[in-house]
Design a protein around this motif. Structure first.
Motif, PDB file in Angstrom:
ATOM      1  N   ASP A  76       0.847  -1.214   0.000  1.00  0.00           N
ATOM      2  CA  ASP A  76       0.000   0.000   0.000  1.00  0.00           C
ATOM      3  C   ASP A  76       0.875   1.255   0.000  1.00  0.00           C
ATOM      4  O   ASP A  76       1.639   1.488   0.943  1.00  0.00           O
ATOM      5  CB  ASP A  76      -0.966   0.032   1.200  1.00  0.00           C
ATOM      6  CG  ASP A  76      -1.972   1.166   1.031  1.00  0.00           C
ATOM      7  OD1 ASP A  76      -3.108   0.896   0.585  1.00  0.00           O
ATOM      8  OD2 ASP A  76      -1.606   2.324   1.294  1.00  0.00           O
ATOM      9  N   ALA A  77       0.716   2.039  -1.057  1.00  0.00           N
ATOM     10  CA  ALA A  77       1.578   3.211  -1.238  1.00  0.00           C
ATOM     11  C   ALA A  77       1.551   4.134  -0.023  1.00  0.00           C
ATOM     12  O   ALA A  77       2.599   4.615   0.430  1.00  0.00           O
ATOM     13  CB  ALA A  77       1.149   3.978  -2.492  1.00  0.00           C
ATOM     14  N   GLN A  78       0.349   4.382   0.513  1.00  0.00           N
ATOM     15  CA  GLN A  78       0.248   5.341   1.623  1.00  0.00           C
ATOM     16  C   GLN A  78       0.948   4.791   2.878  1.00  0.00           C
ATOM     17  O   GLN A  78       1.673   5.507   3.579  1.00  0.00           O
ATOM     18  CB  GLN A  78      -1.210   5.669   1.928  1.00  0.00           C
ATOM     19  CG  GLN A  78      -1.875   6.599   0.927  1.00  0.00           C
ATOM     20  CD  GLN A  78      -1.903   6.053  -0.482  1.00  0.00           C
ATOM     21  OE1 GLN A  78      -1.281   6.617  -1.377  1.00  0.00           O
ATOM     22  NE2 GLN A  78      -2.582   4.925  -0.711  1.00  0.00           N
ATOM     23  N   ALA A  79       0.721   3.490   3.151  1.00  0.00           N
ATOM     24  CA  ALA A  79       1.380   2.859   4.304  1.00  0.00           C
ATOM     25  C   ALA A  79       2.893   2.902   4.124  1.00  0.00           C
ATOM     26  O   ALA A  79       3.641   3.160   5.081  1.00  0.00           O
ATOM     27  CB  ALA A  79       0.900   1.415   4.449  1.00  0.00           C
ATOM     28  N   ILE A  80       3.347   2.683   2.897  1.00  0.00           N
ATOM     29  CA  ILE A  80       4.792   2.682   2.641  1.00  0.00           C
ATOM     30  C   ILE A  80       5.368   4.087   2.845  1.00  0.00           C
ATOM     31  O   ILE A  80       6.444   4.252   3.430  1.00  0.00           O
ATOM     32  CB  ILE A  80       5.079   2.157   1.213  1.00  0.00           C
ATOM     33  CG1 ILE A  80       4.668   0.687   1.100  1.00  0.00           C
ATOM     34  CG2 ILE A  80       6.550   2.331   0.860  1.00  0.00           C
ATOM     35  CD1 ILE A  80       4.650   0.138  -0.327  1.00  0.00           C
ATOM     36  N   LEU A  81       4.640   5.120   2.409  1.00  0.00           N
ATOM     37  CA  LEU A  81       5.136   6.493   2.619  1.00  0.00           C
ATOM     38  C   LEU A  81       5.258   6.803   4.106  1.00  0.00           C
ATOM     39  O   LEU A  81       6.238   7.414   4.547  1.00  0.00           O
ATOM     40  CB  LEU A  81       4.197   7.508   1.943  1.00  0.00           C
ATOM     41  CG  LEU A  81       4.110   7.476   0.417  1.00  0.00           C
ATOM     42  CD1 LEU A  81       3.173   8.579  -0.084  1.00  0.00           C
ATOM     43  CD2 LEU A  81       5.480   7.616  -0.237  1.00  0.00           C
ATOM     44  N   VAL A  82       4.250   6.395   4.887  1.00  0.00           N
ATOM     45  CA  VAL A  82       4.306   6.618   6.339  1.00  0.00           C
ATOM     46  C   VAL A  82       5.538   5.923   6.917  1.00  0.00           C
ATOM     47  O   VAL A  82       6.300   6.505   7.706  1.00  0.00           O
ATOM     48  CB  VAL A  82       3.017   6.094   7.021  1.00  0.00           C
ATOM     49  CG1 VAL A  82       3.194   6.018   8.538  1.00  0.00           C
ATOM     50  CG2 VAL A  82       1.826   6.994   6.671  1.00  0.00           C
ATOM     51  N   TYR A  83       5.743   4.683   6.503  1.00  0.00           N
ATOM     52  CA  TYR A  83       6.878   3.913   7.038  1.00  0.00           C
ATOM     53  C   TYR A  83       8.209   4.564   6.649  1.00  0.00           C
ATOM     54  O   TYR A  83       9.082   4.796   7.500  1.00  0.00           O
ATOM     55  CB  TYR A  83       6.793   2.469   6.516  1.00  0.00           C
ATOM     56  CG  TYR A  83       8.063   1.696   6.746  1.00  0.00           C
ATOM     57  CD1 TYR A  83       8.415   1.254   8.029  1.00  0.00           C
ATOM     58  CD2 TYR A  83       8.933   1.411   5.690  1.00  0.00           C
ATOM     59  CE1 TYR A  83       9.600   0.559   8.243  1.00  0.00           C
ATOM     60  CE2 TYR A  83      10.108   0.717   5.897  1.00  0.00           C
ATOM     61  CZ  TYR A  83      10.439   0.291   7.174  1.00  0.00           C
ATOM     62  OH  TYR A  83      11.613  -0.392   7.377  1.00  0.00           O
ATOM     63  N   LEU A  84       8.368   4.851   5.365  1.00  0.00           N
ATOM     64  CA  LEU A  84       9.661   5.378   4.905  1.00  0.00           C
ATOM     65  C   LEU A  84       9.966   6.723   5.560  1.00  0.00           C
ATOM     66  O   LEU A  84      11.085   6.968   6.018  1.00  0.00           O
ATOM     67  CB  LEU A  84       9.665   5.527   3.383  1.00  0.00           C
ATOM     68  CG  LEU A  84       9.649   4.224   2.576  1.00  0.00           C
ATOM     69  CD1 LEU A  84       9.518   4.538   1.081  1.00  0.00           C
ATOM     70  CD2 LEU A  84      10.911   3.392   2.834  1.00  0.00           C
ATOM     71  N   ALA A  85       8.954   7.605   5.594  1.00  0.00           N
ATOM     72  CA  ALA A  85       9.191   8.931   6.177  1.00  0.00           C
ATOM     73  C   ALA A  85       9.454   8.810   7.675  1.00  0.00           C
ATOM     74  O   ALA A  85      10.283   9.533   8.227  1.00  0.00           O
ATOM     75  CB  ALA A  85       8.007   9.848   5.904  1.00  0.00           C
ATOM     76  N   SER A  86       8.766   7.901   8.349  1.00  0.00           N
ATOM     77  CA  SER A  86       8.990   7.730   9.794  1.00  0.00           C
ATOM     78  C   SER A  86      10.369   7.148  10.057  1.00  0.00           C
ATOM     79  O   SER A  86      11.041   7.520  11.017  1.00  0.00           O
ATOM     80  CB  SER A  86       7.951   6.775  10.397  1.00  0.00           C
ATOM     81  OG  SER A  86       6.660   7.244  10.154  1.00  0.00           O
ATOM     82  N   ARG A  87      10.788   6.232   9.212  1.00  0.00           N
ATOM     83  CA  ARG A  87      12.060   5.539   9.479  1.00  0.00           C
ATOM     84  C   ARG A  87      13.271   6.327   8.988  1.00  0.00           C
ATOM     85  O   ARG A  87      14.303   6.334   9.640  1.00  0.00           O
ATOM     86  CB  ARG A  87      12.030   4.173   8.797  1.00  0.00           C
ATOM     87  CG  ARG A  87      13.360   3.479   8.890  1.00  0.00           C
ATOM     88  CD  ARG A  87      13.304   2.000   9.080  1.00  0.00           C
ATOM     89  NE  ARG A  87      14.610   1.505   9.494  1.00  0.00           N
ATOM     90  CZ  ARG A  87      15.103   0.339   9.173  1.00  0.00           C
ATOM     91  NH1 ARG A  87      14.385  -0.488   8.448  1.00  0.00           N
ATOM     92  NH2 ARG A  87      16.289  -0.020   9.583  1.00  0.00           N
TER      93      ARG A  87
END
Ligand SMILES: N[C@@H](CCC(=O)N[C@@H](CS)C(=O)NCC(=O)O)C(=O)O
Length: 216
Positions: A68-79
């Motif tokens: 899921d693109a949105q979940a991945i953006l949250v993960y990448l930006a958080s990490r």
């Protein structure tokens, strides 16, 4: 450490992840998926081992698999955006606004992306008029919000922050590609301004149909 991205170059959802990885400076590699015409994302192997939903994008970060693109953006930006958190601001109200627009991004995929699949890749089973109506309704909400917020505060991005966030990135591609699905942006002036601003961000790479801004 390399993030693997199950990728298809014409996918706006995969573009979101590619662009984020580049902006964050994260080492990554594309794993090409024959989305069209091969429909590899619907193969038994892909469904069993990569994504049971049969969709792109998916990442594999050292064994941590996320769809899921949105979940991945949250993960990448958080990490990977630590400590600045420019792309996913820590302020609770801004975070709430980001979540609201990430949900809108999925609505844009469901409608505007579908019109493009219909027109460009021959997905003729889709109810094209319903998708176009849905996309225009979503665009109207975005356009009104951008216009009103800009008039009231001078801020130019979706959330009330001076810089773009993952909310803008998530909503961006299928707005910018709307013409490929037969939807004109003529009636959405604030959205056209926002697309222009986004294309002029430093390091913007774009994709087929959305080109980086050239020299002024
Ligand atoms: N909510 C998902 C939707 C992803 C999505 O629709 N991806 C398209 C490619 S851009 C896809 O795989 N479509 C195939 C399908 O839905 O069957 C996300 O945001 O990643």
């Amino acid at each position: 450490m390399t993030v693997q991205l199950y990728d298809y170059p014409l996918s706006g959802n995969c573009f979101k992840v590619r662009q984020m990885l580049l902006w964050l400076g994260v080492d990554h590699a594309s794993v090409p998926v024959d989305f069209h015409p091969g429909r590899e994302h619907k193969s038994a192997t892909f469904l069993a081992t990569i994504n049971p939903l049969g969709q792109l994008p998916v990442i594999d970060d050292e064994g941590f698999v996320l769809r899921d693109a949105q979940a991945i953006l949250v993960y990448l930006a958080s990490r990977y955006d630590d400590p600045r958190q420019r792309w996913y601001p820590a302020d609770p109200k801004l975070r709430g606004q980001v979540a609201m627009w990430l949900a809108m991004a999925d609505e844009i995929t469901r409608t505007a992306s579908a019109t493009r699949l219909h027109d460009a890749l021959g997905y003729t089973h889709l109810d094209i008029e319903a998708c176009r109506r849905g996309a225009r309704a979503a665009f109207r909400v975005l356009d009104d919000h951008l216009a009103e917020q800009h008039a009231a505060t001078g801020l130019r991005w979706l959330v009330a922050a001076p810089e773009p966030t993952i909310a803008d990135l998530a909503c961006f591609p299928y707005v910018a590609l709307a013409g490929e699905g037969g939807i004109s942006l003529d009636e959405f002036p604030a959205l056209r301004r926002w697309v222009w601003d986004f294309r002029h961000l430093p390091g913007f790479v774009g994709m087929s149909g959305i080109f980086p801004a050239g020299p002024a």
